[in-house]
Design a protein around this motif. Sequence first.
Motif, PDB file in Angstrom:
ATOM      1  N   LEU A  32     -30.245 -27.220  23.350  1.00 13.42           N
ATOM      2  CA  LEU A  32     -29.989 -27.981  24.330  1.00 13.42           C
ATOM      3  C   LEU A  32     -30.317 -26.744  25.883  1.00 13.42           C
ATOM      4  O   LEU A  32     -29.822 -25.000  25.700  1.00 13.42           O
TER       5      LEU A  32
ATOM      6  N   GLN B 149     -19.853 -29.184  17.330  1.00 12.03           N
ATOM      7  CA  GLN B 149     -19.032 -28.234  18.409  1.00 12.03           C
ATOM      8  C   GLN B 149     -19.412 -28.068  19.329  1.00 12.03           C
ATOM      9  O   GLN B 149     -20.546 -29.026  20.095  1.00 12.03           O
ATOM     10  N   GLY B 150     -18.803 -27.325  20.809  1.00 12.18           N
ATOM     11  CA  GLY B 150     -19.374 -27.423  22.127  1.00 12.18           C
ATOM     12  C   GLY B 150     -20.747 -26.028  21.751  1.00 12.18           C
ATOM     13  O   GLY B 150     -21.160 -25.362  21.012  1.00 12.18           O
ATOM     14  N   PRO B 151     -21.680 -26.522  22.609  1.00  8.80           N
ATOM     15  CA  PRO B 151     -22.406 -25.366  22.723  1.00  8.80           C
ATOM     16  C   PRO B 151     -22.060 -24.504  23.009  1.00  8.80           C
ATOM     17  O   PRO B 151     -21.206 -23.606  23.913  1.00  8.80           O
TER      18      PRO B 151
ATOM     19  N   LEU C 156     -28.458 -29.014  17.109  1.00  6.04           N
ATOM     20  CA  LEU C 156     -29.071 -28.769  18.337  1.00  6.04           C
ATOM     21  C   LEU C 156     -29.382 -28.216  19.517  1.00  6.04           C
ATOM     22  O   LEU C 156     -28.201 -27.627  20.210  1.00  6.04           O
TER      23      LEU C 156
ATOM     24  N   GLN D 186     -26.327 -26.090  19.594  1.00 11.31           N
ATOM     25  CA  GLN D 186     -24.909 -27.108  19.557  1.00 11.31           C
ATOM     26  C   GLN D 186     -25.112 -27.345  18.152  1.00 11.31           C
ATOM     27  O   GLN D 186     -25.871 -28.105  17.314  1.00 11.31           O
TER      28      GLN D 186
ATOM     29  N   TYR E  28     -28.951 -23.310  25.034  1.00 13.54           N
ATOM     30  CA  TYR E  28     -27.533 -22.996  24.293  1.00 13.54           C
ATOM     31  C   TYR E  28     -27.821 -23.601  22.642  1.00 13.54           C
ATOM     32  O   TYR E  28     -29.009 -25.046  22.902  1.00 13.54           O
TER      33      TYR E  28
END
Lengths: 111, 115
Positions: free
Chosen positions: A90, A41-43, A88, A37, A35
């Motif tokens: 993930l 924000q959301g992933p 980021l 991010q 994911y």
Amino acid sequence: DAGVTQSPTHLIKTRGQQVTLRCSPKSGHDTVSWYQQALGQGPQFIFQYYEEEERQRGNFPDRFSGHQFPNYSSELNVNALLLGDSALYLCASSSTLDTQYFGPGTRLTVL
Amino acid sequence: QQQVKQSPQSLIVQKGGISIINCAYENTAFDYFPWYQQFPGKGPALLIAIRPDVSEKKEGRFTISFNKSAKQFSLHIMDSQPGDSATYFCAASIGAGAGSYQLTFGKGTKLSVIP
């Protein structure tokens, strides 16, 4: 029992370069999802690997590619980096009987 | 098209109060609804999850309420503590929690619990 681990923790690259991020899944998990991010924000789902094959893919360009190894660990590769790739990243591991658990992430900064 | 809409964007609650975060979804195929808690510089951690065959699930101070007909679900944090200050994400997926399907996340709610 170690959870999901990711390396490196932080990474700084310049535009146009290529980057490889790594993920080791939680013990007993055979599926790895990646994911992105962005800040605040959301992933967002990039893709998922199972049995060394890409099983699902989100709305990301071909510059994003991955690999899964026989020990279920995985790599995310991003080519021709853009400033907008700063985020980021993930990794989440799972299995057919267990939900997704996330690692701590790799912070990528593109200058 | 955002498939999971989350509100509010930020929330300030007094210590001991109730924090409420709401989410709405569009895809009726979703059958697994987890909530994640994320602290700065960390990955999201699974907090609590619900499947649509129940209307409520409680784990300690955390409760999920689910309204299938309205396609809405919410997280309630009772007796909120300063240590609960974090960003909370709702999510949804298909497959009843098995890890085979992608998670679709809301945009997150930044919760601040003040003493």
